[in-house]
Design a protein around this motif. Structure first.
Motif, PDB file in Angstrom:
ATOM      1  N   LEU A 165       0.822  -1.206   0.000  1.00 47.99           N
ATOM      2  CA  LEU A 165       0.000   0.000   0.000  1.00 47.99           C
ATOM      3  C   LEU A 165       0.856   1.257   0.000  1.00 47.99           C
ATOM      4  N   ILE A 166       1.857   1.318   0.870  1.00 43.15           N
ATOM      5  CA  ILE A 166       2.658   2.541   0.936  1.00 43.15           C
ATOM      6  C   ILE A 166       3.529   2.699  -0.314  1.00 43.15           C
ATOM      7  N   TRP A 167       3.971   1.582  -0.897  1.00 44.29           N
ATOM      8  CA  TRP A 167       4.738   1.669  -2.146  1.00 44.29           C
ATOM      9  C   TRP A 167       3.868   2.242  -3.264  1.00 44.29           C
ATOM     10  N   LEU A 168       2.632   1.772  -3.352  1.00 48.25           N
ATOM     11  CA  LEU A 168       1.719   2.268  -4.378  1.00 48.25           C
ATOM     12  C   LEU A 168       1.439   3.754  -4.180  1.00 48.25           C
ATOM     13  N   ALA A 173       3.041   9.821  -5.456  1.00 50.28           N
ATOM     14  CA  ALA A 173       3.133  10.924  -4.491  1.00 50.28           C
ATOM     15  C   ALA A 173       2.640  12.228  -5.108  1.00 50.28           C
ATOM     16  N   GLY A 174       1.819  12.944  -4.330  1.00 51.40           N
ATOM     17  CA  GLY A 174       1.265  14.203  -4.803  1.00 51.40           C
ATOM     18  C   GLY A 174      -0.036  14.048  -5.561  1.00 51.40           C
ATOM     19  N   ASN A 175      -0.450  12.795  -5.804  1.00 54.81           N
ATOM     20  CA  ASN A 175      -1.700  12.534  -6.516  1.00 54.81           C
ATOM     21  C   ASN A 175      -2.678  11.784  -5.613  1.00 54.81           C
ATOM     22  N   ILE A 176      -3.952  12.031  -5.822  1.00 48.54           N
ATOM     23  CA  ILE A 176      -4.982  11.365  -5.033  1.00 48.54           C
ATOM     24  C   ILE A 176      -5.291  10.001  -5.642  1.00 48.54           C
ATOM     25  N   LEU A 177      -5.291   8.973  -4.799  1.00 43.45           N
ATOM     26  CA  LEU A 177      -5.717   7.641  -5.219  1.00 43.45           C
ATOM     27  C   LEU A 177      -6.988   7.291  -4.454  1.00 43.45           C
ATOM     28  N   SER A 178      -8.023   6.917  -5.169  1.00 40.52           N
ATOM     29  CA  SER A 178      -9.291   6.562  -4.531  1.00 40.52           C
ATOM     30  C   SER A 178      -9.199   5.163  -3.927  1.00 40.52           C
ATOM     31  N   ARG A 179     -10.150   4.824  -3.079  1.00 35.24           N
ATOM     32  CA  ARG A 179     -10.200   3.465  -2.535  1.00 35.24           C
ATOM     33  C   ARG A 179     -10.356   2.451  -3.661  1.00 35.24           C
ATOM     34  N   ASP A 180     -11.122   2.815  -4.683  1.00 32.17           N
ATOM     35  CA  ASP A 180     -11.298   1.907  -5.816  1.00 32.17           C
ATOM     36  C   ASP A 180      -9.970   1.690  -6.537  1.00 32.17           C
ATOM     37  N   ASP A 181      -9.204   2.764  -6.752  1.00 29.72           N
ATOM     38  CA  ASP A 181      -7.881   2.644  -7.375  1.00 29.72           C
ATOM     39  C   ASP A 181      -7.005   1.682  -6.580  1.00 29.72           C
ATOM     40  N   LEU A 182      -6.985   1.877  -5.262  1.00 31.30           N
ATOM     41  CA  LEU A 182      -6.104   1.093  -4.399  1.00 31.30           C
ATOM     42  C   LEU A 182      -6.523  -0.370  -4.350  1.00 31.30           C
ATOM     43  N   ILE A 198      -8.683  -0.820   3.305  1.00 34.13           N
ATOM     44  CA  ILE A 198      -7.709   0.231   2.998  1.00 34.13           C
ATOM     45  C   ILE A 198      -7.633   1.225   4.155  1.00 34.13           C
ATOM     46  N   ASP A 199      -8.781   1.620   4.691  1.00 33.06           N
ATOM     47  CA  ASP A 199      -8.800   2.561   5.810  1.00 33.06           C
ATOM     48  C   ASP A 199      -8.029   2.009   7.007  1.00 33.06           C
ATOM     49  N   ALA A 200      -8.216   0.713   7.283  1.00 37.12           N
ATOM     50  CA  ALA A 200      -7.533   0.098   8.422  1.00 37.12           C
ATOM     51  C   ALA A 200      -6.023   0.108   8.219  1.00 37.12           C
ATOM     52  N   ARG A 201      -5.583  -0.184   7.005  1.00 36.61           N
ATOM     53  CA  ARG A 201      -4.140  -0.197   6.742  1.00 36.61           C
ATOM     54  C   ARG A 201      -3.557   1.212   6.778  1.00 36.61           C
ATOM     55  N   ILE A 202      -4.301   2.176   6.278  1.00 31.53           N
ATOM     56  CA  ILE A 202      -3.840   3.569   6.347  1.00 31.53           C
ATOM     57  C   ILE A 202      -3.655   3.976   7.803  1.00 31.53           C
ATOM     58  N   SER A 203      -4.594   3.595   8.651  1.00 33.97           N
ATOM     59  CA  SER A 203      -4.503   3.923  10.076  1.00 33.97           C
ATOM     60  C   SER A 203      -3.239   3.329  10.693  1.00 33.97           C
ATOM     61  N   VAL A 222      -8.273  12.915   1.540  1.00 32.34           N
ATOM     62  CA  VAL A 222      -8.962  13.928   0.744  1.00 32.34           C
ATOM     63  C   VAL A 222     -10.428  13.525   0.724  1.00 32.34           C
ATOM     64  N   ARG A 223     -11.219  14.218   1.512  1.00 33.57           N
ATOM     65  CA  ARG A 223     -12.607  13.810   1.742  1.00 33.57           C
ATOM     66  C   ARG A 223     -13.373  13.599   0.437  1.00 33.57           C
ATOM     67  N   GLY A 224     -14.009  12.439   0.354  1.00 31.01           N
ATOM     68  CA  GLY A 224     -14.824  12.118  -0.808  1.00 31.01           C
ATOM     69  C   GLY A 224     -14.036  11.664  -2.021  1.00 31.01           C
ATOM     70  N   LYS A 225     -12.699  11.661  -1.908  1.00 31.27           N
ATOM     71  CA  LYS A 225     -11.881  11.302  -3.075  1.00 31.27           C
ATOM     72  C   LYS A 225     -10.912  10.159  -2.805  1.00 31.27           C
ATOM     73  N   GLY A 226     -10.199  10.204  -1.684  1.00 32.94           N
ATOM     74  CA  GLY A 226      -9.257   9.129  -1.413  1.00 32.94           C
ATOM     75  C   GLY A 226      -8.092   9.575  -0.558  1.00 32.94           C
ATOM     76  N   TYR A 227      -6.907   9.063  -0.865  1.00 36.26           N
ATOM     77  CA  TYR A 227      -5.714   9.336  -0.067  1.00 36.26           C
ATOM     78  C   TYR A 227      -4.602   9.909  -0.943  1.00 36.26           C
ATOM     79  N   LEU A 228      -3.770  10.755  -0.309  1.00 36.67           N
ATOM     80  CA  LEU A 228      -2.666  11.393  -1.013  1.00 36.67           C
ATOM     81  C   LEU A 228      -1.395  11.256  -0.189  1.00 36.67           C
ATOM     82  N   PHE A 229      -0.359  10.702  -0.792  1.00 40.50           N
ATOM     83  CA  PHE A 229       0.956  10.593  -0.160  1.00 40.50           C
ATOM     84  C   PHE A 229       1.708  11.893  -0.428  1.00 40.50           C
TER      85      PHE A 229
END
Length: 235
Positions: A165-168, A173-182, A198-203, A222-229
């Protein structure tokens, strides 16, 4: 040499049927029926992958997972009889790499096992392209070749699923990845609106990275969109 799997399951008939199916697909499979003896066997035999039922006599699967994870670098797949977020998230928070709801279809279990093992580190398996696969952001470094991550000189203890997950995220980096993407990239499934793996692993990753869970800077939500490294905030 065949990949070794330990199946920790107290239902004797189910365990034998599952083991036989996996053996026909070229795995070496052992069976353990009790949770209170599973820990010693896992740490003694060091299989590449453990399929761990939640409901076990002597000690439940969550307790076994909690006990072995700090000392076991192999893959852990939890089997839960209930399709509930609590069971699934707890297993992932304790360090499991994936979960499957029982009754598990043998083909689904086999597919998950193969996918997880493809991502797991195998000694001597690095290709020339892997050798240069390293990313750095400030004091944070992550290497695909060695499947290790560091902040400064401190190594970060990551499970197979956490590393993936963190490698992906770091690759984008700098881009939003949605839960669906991940989920598509990591597990080959789409986001159904309910899956919280995904939420559990991010935590868990935020804790290991020293990120403030109330105001994360390194892996941002990023609310409603996903996660950003973040490319920054690694000083």
């Amino acid at each position: 040499m065949k990949t070794r799997i330990l199946l920790v399951e107290d239902d004797e008939r189910l365990a034998e049927l599952t083991a036989e199916y996996l053996r026909k697909n070229d795995f070496e499979v052992g069976i353990e029926a009790r949770g209170d003896t599973a820990e010693a066997r896992i740490l003694g035999e060091r299989p590449e992958l453990v399929v761990l039922d939640v409901m076990l006599p002597g000690k439940d699967g969550f307790e076994v997972c909690r006990a072995i994870r700090p000392h076991f670098a192999g893959v852990i797949v939890m089997l839960t009889a209930r399709d509930e977020d609590f069971d699934q998230i707890l297993g992932l928070e304790l360090g499991a790499d994936d979960y499957i709801t029982k009754p598990a279809q043998p083909r689904l279990l086999l597919a998950r096992i193969k996918a997880l093992l493809r991502r797991a580190p195998i000694s001597g398996s690095a290709t020339p392209s892997d050798v240069d696969a390293e990313l750095a952001f400030g004091r944070f470094r992550i290497s695909q070749a060695t499947r290790t991550a560091h902040i400064g000189d401190d190594a970060i203890d990551l499970t197979t699923a956490e590393f993936d997950l963190i490698w992906l995220l770091a690759q984008h980096a700098g881009n939003i990845l949605s839960r669906d993407d991940l989920l598509q990239q990591l597990r080959g499934i789409g986001f159904d609106g309910l899956d919280r793996s995904i939420d559990a692993r991010i935590s868990r990753l935020r804790k290991k990275l020293g990120d403030d869970p109330d105001n994360p800077k390194r892996i941002k939500t990023v609310r409603g969109k996903g996660y950003l490294f973040s490319k920054h905030d690694w000083q």
